[in-house]
Write a protein that holds these residues in place. Structure first.
Motif, PDB file in Angstrom:
ATOM      1  N   THR A   1       0.830  -1.208   0.000  1.00  0.00           N
ATOM      2  CA  THR A   1       0.000   0.000   0.000  1.00  0.00           C
ATOM      3  C   THR A   1       0.865   1.257   0.000  1.00  0.00           C
ATOM      4  N   GLN A   2       1.920   1.250   0.796  1.00  0.00           N
ATOM      5  CA  GLN A   2       2.788   2.438   0.853  1.00  0.00           C
ATOM      6  C   GLN A   2       3.560   2.631  -0.454  1.00  0.00           C
ATOM      7  N   LEU A   3       3.896   1.538  -1.139  1.00  0.00           N
ATOM      8  CA  LEU A   3       4.512   1.662  -2.459  1.00  0.00           C
ATOM      9  C   LEU A   3       3.547   2.328  -3.432  1.00  0.00           C
ATOM     10  N   GLU A   4       2.273   1.977  -3.317  1.00  0.00           N
ATOM     11  CA  GLU A   4       1.257   2.616  -4.153  1.00  0.00           C
ATOM     12  C   GLU A   4       1.110   4.094  -3.796  1.00  0.00           C
ATOM     13  N   ASN A   5       1.081   4.389  -2.505  1.00  0.00           N
ATOM     14  CA  ASN A   5       0.947   5.775  -2.069  1.00  0.00           C
ATOM     15  C   ASN A   5       2.106   6.638  -2.552  1.00  0.00           C
ATOM     16  N   LEU A   6       3.301   6.065  -2.566  1.00  0.00           N
ATOM     17  CA  LEU A   6       4.465   6.806  -3.051  1.00  0.00           C
ATOM     18  C   LEU A   6       4.247   7.307  -4.472  1.00  0.00           C
ATOM     19  N   GLN A   7       3.557   6.528  -5.270  1.00  0.00           N
ATOM     20  CA  GLN A   7       3.370   6.875  -6.672  1.00  0.00           C
ATOM     21  C   GLN A   7       2.388   8.024  -6.885  1.00  0.00           C
ATOM     22  N   THR A   8       1.729   8.468  -5.821  1.00  0.00           N
ATOM     23  CA  THR A   8       0.846   9.631  -5.937  1.00  0.00           C
ATOM     24  C   THR A   8       1.625  10.941  -5.836  1.00  0.00           C
ATOM     25  N   TYR A   9       2.905  10.885  -5.470  1.00  0.00           N
ATOM     26  CA  TYR A   9       3.726  12.091  -5.365  1.00  0.00           C
ATOM     27  C   TYR A   9       4.241  12.478  -6.753  1.00  0.00           C
ATOM     28  N   PRO A  10       4.057  13.716  -7.166  1.00  0.00           N
ATOM     29  CA  PRO A  10       4.462  14.142  -8.512  1.00  0.00           C
ATOM     30  C   PRO A  10       5.908  13.816  -8.846  1.00  0.00           C
ATOM     31  N   VAL A  11       6.822  14.071  -7.913  1.00  0.00           N
ATOM     32  CA  VAL A  11       8.236  13.820  -8.207  1.00  0.00           C
ATOM     33  C   VAL A  11       8.516  12.331  -8.400  1.00  0.00           C
ATOM     34  N   ILE A  12       7.804  11.478  -7.675  1.00  0.00           N
ATOM     35  CA  ILE A  12       7.955  10.029  -7.832  1.00  0.00           C
ATOM     36  C   ILE A  12       7.404   9.583  -9.181  1.00  0.00           C
ATOM     37  N   ARG A  13       6.194  10.048  -9.518  1.00  0.00           N
ATOM     38  CA  ARG A  13       5.586   9.674 -10.794  1.00  0.00           C
ATOM     39  C   ARG A  13       6.457  10.095 -11.966  1.00  0.00           C
ATOM     40  N   SER A  14       7.008  11.296 -11.870  1.00  0.00           N
ATOM     41  CA  SER A  14       7.845  11.816 -12.951  1.00  0.00           C
ATOM     42  C   SER A  14       9.108  10.982 -13.134  1.00  0.00           C
ATOM     43  N   ARG A  15       9.791  10.680 -12.029  1.00  0.00           N
ATOM     44  CA  ARG A  15      11.036   9.904 -12.125  1.00  0.00           C
ATOM     45  C   ARG A  15      10.767   8.465 -12.570  1.00  0.00           C
ATOM     46  N   LEU A  16       9.647   7.896 -12.146  1.00  0.00           N
ATOM     47  CA  LEU A  16       9.297   6.550 -12.605  1.00  0.00           C
ATOM     48  C   LEU A  16       9.050   6.553 -14.109  1.00  0.00           C
ATOM     49  N   HIS A  17       8.371   7.588 -14.584  1.00  0.00           N
ATOM     50  CA  HIS A  17       8.097   7.703 -16.012  1.00  0.00           C
ATOM     51  C   HIS A  17       9.393   7.809 -16.819  1.00  0.00           C
ATOM     52  N   GLN A  18      10.371   8.491 -16.246  1.00  0.00           N
ATOM     53  CA  GLN A  18      11.673   8.663 -16.895  1.00  0.00           C
ATOM     54  C   GLN A  18      12.579   7.448 -16.705  1.00  0.00           C
ATOM     55  N   ARG A  19      12.106   6.466 -15.939  1.00  0.00           N
ATOM     56  CA  ARG A  19      12.892   5.279 -15.585  1.00  0.00           C
ATOM     57  C   ARG A  19      14.175   5.668 -14.845  1.00  0.00           C
ATOM     58  N   ARG A  20      14.061   6.683 -14.029  1.00  0.00           N
ATOM     59  CA  ARG A  20      15.191   7.138 -13.224  1.00  0.00           C
ATOM     60  C   ARG A  20      15.015   6.768 -11.750  1.00  0.00           C
ATOM     61  N   LEU A  21      13.989   5.978 -11.452  1.00  0.00           N
ATOM     62  CA  LEU A  21      13.686   5.633 -10.069  1.00  0.00           C
ATOM     63  C   LEU A  21      13.134   4.225 -10.000  1.00  0.00           C
ATOM     64  N   THR A  22      13.535   3.490  -8.962  1.00  0.00           N
ATOM     65  CA  THR A  22      13.027   2.139  -8.732  1.00  0.00           C
ATOM     66  C   THR A  22      12.534   2.026  -7.297  1.00  0.00           C
ATOM     67  N   LEU A  23      11.355   1.436  -7.118  1.00  0.00           N
ATOM     68  CA  LEU A  23      10.765   1.241  -5.799  1.00  0.00           C
ATOM     69  C   LEU A  23      10.907  -0.218  -5.370  1.00  0.00           C
ATOM     70  N   HIS A  24      11.214  -0.423  -4.100  1.00  0.00           N
ATOM     71  CA  HIS A  24      11.387  -1.770  -3.558  1.00  0.00           C
ATOM     72  C   HIS A  24      10.553  -1.928  -2.283  1.00  0.00           C
ATOM     73  N   GLY A  25       9.961  -3.090  -2.105  1.00  0.00           N
ATOM     74  CA  GLY A  25       9.234  -3.409  -0.880  1.00  0.00           C
ATOM     75  C   GLY A  25       9.940  -4.512  -0.114  1.00  0.00           C
ATOM     76  N   TRP A  26      10.295  -4.235   1.128  1.00  0.00           N
ATOM     77  CA  TRP A  26      11.008  -5.202   1.961  1.00  0.00           C
ATOM     78  C   TRP A  26      10.193  -5.548   3.207  1.00  0.00           C
ATOM     79  N   ILE A  27      10.424  -6.761   3.701  1.00  0.00           N
ATOM     80  CA  ILE A  27       9.926  -7.163   5.022  1.00  0.00           C
ATOM     81  C   ILE A  27      11.105  -7.725   5.811  1.00  0.00           C
ATOM     82  N   TYR A  28      11.367  -7.148   6.957  1.00  0.00           N
ATOM     83  CA  TYR A  28      12.455  -7.587   7.834  1.00  0.00           C
ATOM     84  C   TYR A  28      11.877  -8.458   8.931  1.00  0.00           C
TER      85      TYR A  28
END
Length: 271
Positions: free
Chosen positions: A157-184
Motif C-alpha cells: 500500500t505504501q509503495l502505491e501511495n508513493l506513486q501519488t507524489y508528482p516527483v515520484i511519478r515523474s522519475r518513474l516515467h523517466q525510468r530514473r527511479l526504482t521502488l522496492h518493498g522489503w519485510i524484515y
C-alpha cells in the motif's frame, strides 16, 4: 543515560577516530544512494541490517512505515521524499516493514485506540486502505498469520501511495527511479523483497527488473512464518452490463492499479 554517554565516548575514541577521512568528507555534503522508509520500532536499524556506511542511506521513520498519499497530510514525510528525490537525486527507494509490528497490531484494532491514544489513532487512519483491504479479504486468518499479511499488505500500500507524489511519478516515467518493498523478520534476521515478476516476497536480488510495478496480494494465500509470500497477478476490473467499467477507482486516469476505495481516497486527497 550512563550507557549512552559511555557509548558517545567509545564512538569518539573508536569508530570516529578510525574514520576521520570519511567524516571530513561528509562534512562537505551528503550523497546517499538509497531512500529507506521504515518503522520507528527500536528493533529495526536500517544501517545495521544493511551494513551500510554513514552517509549511504537517507532514512524516513515513523510508526508503521506509513506514507500518506500526496495531499492527504502536511507531515514531514512528503517533504523528506521530495528532498531526497529532487535535491539528493536518489534513484532507489525502499519501503521496509517488519515482523511483530506494533503499529500494524494497532491498525487491526484501530477503534480501541481512539480514546487512550488519539494521536496514534489519527496517524494510523492514513493506513485505512491497508486496514480495509485486510478486513474485507482475510477474515479466515487470525493471530500471527493475520499480522504477517497486514505487514505485507501495508508495504505494498505504501509503495502505491508513493506513486501519488508528482516527483515520484515523474522519475518513474523517466525510468530514473526504482521502488522496492522489503519485510524484515526480526526473529531470524531475514529480509524478503517483493519481486514483481514472480509476485512473491523473496531474498533480495541485485538486479533491477524492468517490469511495471504491480502491488497486489492474493486474499487466500497461506503464509507460513518461514516461507516466502506468494502474490499472484491482479485480476482485471469487471465490466458492467451497460459496457462501463464497474470498478469506479480503476476508471480514474493514472489510478488503474489501485482498489476502488483506495483510488477514490487518493484522488480526493490530491485534488
Amino acid at each position: 543515560m550512563k550507557k549512552l554517554i559511555e557509548g558517545l565516548q567509545k564512538f569518539q575514541t573508536g569508530y570516529f577516530s578510525s574514520h576521520r577521512e570519511l567524516f571530513e568528507e561528509l562534512s562537505h555534503g551528503q550523497h546517499p544512494r538509497i531512500l529507506f522508509i521504515t518503522c520507528s520500532d527500536s528493533r529495526v536499524d536500517p544501517n545495521l541490517i544493511t551494513q551500510a556506511e554513514v552517509g549511504e542511506i537517507f532514512v524516513i521513520r515513523n510508526a508503521g512505515n506509513i506514507i500518506p498519499p500526496f495531499g492527504a497530510a502536511n507531515g514531514g514525510e512528503g517533504a523528506a521524499i521530495e528532498y531526497a528525490i529532487s535535491a539528493l537525486d536518489i534513484e532507489q527507494v525502499i519501503v521496509c516493514g517488519h515482523s511483530h509490528c506494533g503499529a500494524m497490531k494497532g491498525l487491526l484494532k484501530l477503534n480501541s485506540l481512539q480514546e487512550k491514544m488519539p494521536l496514534v489513532y489519527d496517524w494510523l487512519k492514513h493506513a485505512e486502505a491497508t486496514r480495509r483491504l485486510v478486513n474485507d479479504n482475510y477474515s479466515n486468518l487470525e493471530g500471527e498469520e493475520l499480522l504477517e499479511v497486514t505487514v505485507a499488505e501495508n508495504v505494498l500500500t505504501q509503495l502505491e501511495n508513493l506513486q501519488t507524489y508528482p516527483v515520484i511519478r515523474s522519475r518513474l516515467h523517466q525510468r530514473r527511479l526504482t521502488l522496492h518493498g522489503w519485510i524484515y523478520r526480526i526473529e531470524v534476521g531475514e529480509v524478503l523483497e517483493y519481486d514483481r515478476s514472480s509476485h512473491d516476497f523473496i531474498a533480495p536480488q541485485s538486479s533491477i527488473g524492468e517490469s511495471e510495478p504491480e502491488y497486489n496480494f492474493h486474499p487466500t494465500c497461506h503464509i507460513p512464518v518461514t516461507a516466502s509470500l506468494k502474490v499472484p497477478k491482479a485480476t482485471k476490473a469487471k465490466v458492467s452490463s451497460n459496457g462501463k467499467n464497474g470498478n469506479k477507482g480503476a476508471s480514474l486516469p493514472g489510478y488503474e492499479q489501485f482498489s476502488p476505495e483506495q483510488a477514490q481516497r487518493i484522488y480526493r486527497g490530491s485534488h
